[in-house]
Design a protein around this motif. Structure first.
Motif, PDB file in Angstrom:
ATOM      1  N   LEU A 155       0.820  -1.210   0.000  1.00  0.00           N
ATOM      2  CA  LEU A 155       0.000   0.000   0.000  1.00  0.00           C
ATOM      3  C   LEU A 155       0.857   1.265   0.000  1.00  0.00           C
ATOM      4  O   LEU A 155       0.624   2.190  -0.781  1.00  0.00           O
ATOM      5  CB  LEU A 155      -0.945  -0.022   1.213  1.00  0.00           C
ATOM      6  N   GLN A 156       1.882   1.320   0.861  1.00  0.00           N
ATOM      7  CA  GLN A 156       2.710   2.516   0.921  1.00  0.00           C
ATOM      8  C   GLN A 156       3.467   2.734  -0.395  1.00  0.00           C
ATOM      9  O   GLN A 156       3.682   3.882  -0.805  1.00  0.00           O
ATOM     10  CB  GLN A 156       3.669   2.491   2.120  1.00  0.00           C
ATOM     11  N   ASN A 157       3.838   1.665  -1.077  1.00  0.00           N
ATOM     12  CA  ASN A 157       4.509   1.814  -2.371  1.00  0.00           C
ATOM     13  C   ASN A 157       3.551   2.316  -3.443  1.00  0.00           C
ATOM     14  O   ASN A 157       3.956   3.035  -4.351  1.00  0.00           O
ATOM     15  CB  ASN A 157       5.160   0.503  -2.789  1.00  0.00           C
ATOM     16  N   MET A 158       2.289   1.936  -3.332  1.00  0.00           N
ATOM     17  CA  MET A 158       1.290   2.463  -4.249  1.00  0.00           C
ATOM     18  C   MET A 158       1.178   3.977  -4.079  1.00  0.00           C
ATOM     19  O   MET A 158       1.192   4.720  -5.054  1.00  0.00           O
ATOM     20  CB  MET A 158      -0.077   1.815  -4.008  1.00  0.00           C
ATOM     21  N   PHE A 159       1.097   4.434  -2.824  1.00  0.00           N
ATOM     22  CA  PHE A 159       1.016   5.874  -2.582  1.00  0.00           C
ATOM     23  C   PHE A 159       2.238   6.591  -3.156  1.00  0.00           C
ATOM     24  O   PHE A 159       2.114   7.664  -3.745  1.00  0.00           O
ATOM     25  CB  PHE A 159       0.871   6.173  -1.090  1.00  0.00           C
ATOM     26  N   ARG A 160       3.413   6.018  -2.996  1.00  0.00           N
ATOM     27  CA  ARG A 160       4.623   6.625  -3.567  1.00  0.00           C
ATOM     28  C   ARG A 160       4.548   6.666  -5.089  1.00  0.00           C
ATOM     29  O   ARG A 160       4.905   7.665  -5.716  1.00  0.00           O
ATOM     30  CB  ARG A 160       5.859   5.842  -3.132  1.00  0.00           C
ATOM     31  N   GLU A 161       4.112   5.573  -5.675  1.00  0.00           N
ATOM     32  CA  GLU A 161       4.039   5.476  -7.134  1.00  0.00           C
ATOM     33  C   GLU A 161       3.105   6.516  -7.739  1.00  0.00           C
ATOM     34  O   GLU A 161       3.402   7.080  -8.786  1.00  0.00           O
ATOM     35  CB  GLU A 161       3.557   4.067  -7.486  1.00  0.00           C
ATOM     36  N   ILE A 162       2.000   6.776  -7.080  1.00  0.00           N
ATOM     37  CA  ILE A 162       1.043   7.745  -7.617  1.00  0.00           C
ATOM     38  C   ILE A 162       1.249   9.135  -7.013  1.00  0.00           C
ATOM     39  O   ILE A 162       0.435  10.029  -7.256  1.00  0.00           O
ATOM     40  CB  ILE A 162      -0.422   7.266  -7.442  1.00  0.00           C
ATOM     41  N   THR A 163       2.317   9.289  -6.272  1.00  0.00           N
ATOM     42  CA  THR A 163       2.730  10.538  -5.622  1.00  0.00           C
ATOM     43  C   THR A 163       1.588  11.192  -4.837  1.00  0.00           C
ATOM     44  O   THR A 163       1.317  12.376  -4.962  1.00  0.00           O
ATOM     45  CB  THR A 163       3.330  11.538  -6.631  1.00  0.00           C
ATOM     46  N   GLU A 164       0.968  10.385  -4.001  1.00  0.00           N
ATOM     47  CA  GLU A 164      -0.101  10.872  -3.129  1.00  0.00           C
ATOM     48  C   GLU A 164       0.349  10.778  -1.681  1.00  0.00           C
ATOM     49  O   GLU A 164       1.048   9.840  -1.297  1.00  0.00           O
ATOM     50  CB  GLU A 164      -1.366  10.038  -3.311  1.00  0.00           C
ATOM     51  N   THR A 165      -0.049  11.746  -0.913  1.00  0.00           N
ATOM     52  CA  THR A 165       0.194  11.740   0.526  1.00  0.00           C
ATOM     53  C   THR A 165      -1.136  11.955   1.242  1.00  0.00           C
ATOM     54  O   THR A 165      -2.125  12.337   0.635  1.00  0.00           O
ATOM     55  CB  THR A 165       1.196  12.835   0.940  1.00  0.00           C
ATOM     56  N   PHE A 166      -1.122  11.751   2.546  1.00  0.00           N
ATOM     57  CA  PHE A 166      -2.350  11.985   3.319  1.00  0.00           C
ATOM     58  C   PHE A 166      -1.984  12.509   4.688  1.00  0.00           C
ATOM     59  O   PHE A 166      -0.848  12.449   5.113  1.00  0.00           O
ATOM     60  CB  PHE A 166      -3.214  10.718   3.428  1.00  0.00           C
TER      61      PHE A 166
END
Length: 166
Positions: A155-166
């Motif tokens: 999951l955290q790699n997906m967020f990195r890949e799509i350059t999203e933060t929360f």
């Protein structure tokens, strides 16, 4: 690219670092990505999330039914399911117990890899499950994805890949 989300990407954050009542920004980001059609999942995952708890309520309140793709409506995925079952049954590496557990048809893992592997250029599986290709006692989702030419990331790699933060 669409990200096909495993149930543990809901369950693990909810039980650990981001319960739905505390990790509001995380869950808002997930909903945003669902609404933007970046993330999706399968109806088989939805079944695993029907537990009557706060996470189940969040899913009911925040995710449109179209988020959960219907596995049964994809004949190529159903056909691939048979291929994956045959692959597991014929394996001389995995124990019989590992094969039986993996092929439990009430668990979403086998459906996720079946669905994503028919269009690996479109779908990446997202799971919190750690690969373990040298362990014959359990068939792990990332290892099956690898065997069928399908990406599986955390999951955290997906967020990195799509350059999203929360």
């Amino acid at each position: 690219m669409r990200y096909l989300i495993d149930s543990n990407c809901f369950i693990e954050p909810n039980r650990t670092f981001c319960p739905t009542d505390v990790g509001v920004s995380f869950w808002n980001k997930m909903k945003f990505l669902f609404d933007e059609h970046v993330l999706c999942s399968l109806n088989k995952v939805r079944e695993e999330l029907k537990t009557g708890d706060a996470l189940d309520e969040w899913v009911k309140s925040n995710l449109d039914k179209s988020f959960f793709l219907r596995f049964e409506e994809s004949q190529p995925a159903v056909d691939r399911l048979g291929q994956i079952i045959n692959w597991a049954q014929r394996s001389t590496f995995y124990t019989d117990r590992a094969k039986a557990k993996f092929m439990m048809m009430d668990k979403a893992d086998i459906y996720l890899v079946s669905y994503a592997s028919i269009r690996p250029e479109v779908f990446t599986v997202v799971s919190q499950e750690t690969p373990n290709p040298n362990h014959p006692g359990e068939i792990k989702l990332p290892d099956v994805c690898n065997a069928f030419g399908t990406r599986c990331i955390f999951l955290q790699n997906m967020f990195r890949e799509i350059t999203e933060t929360f």
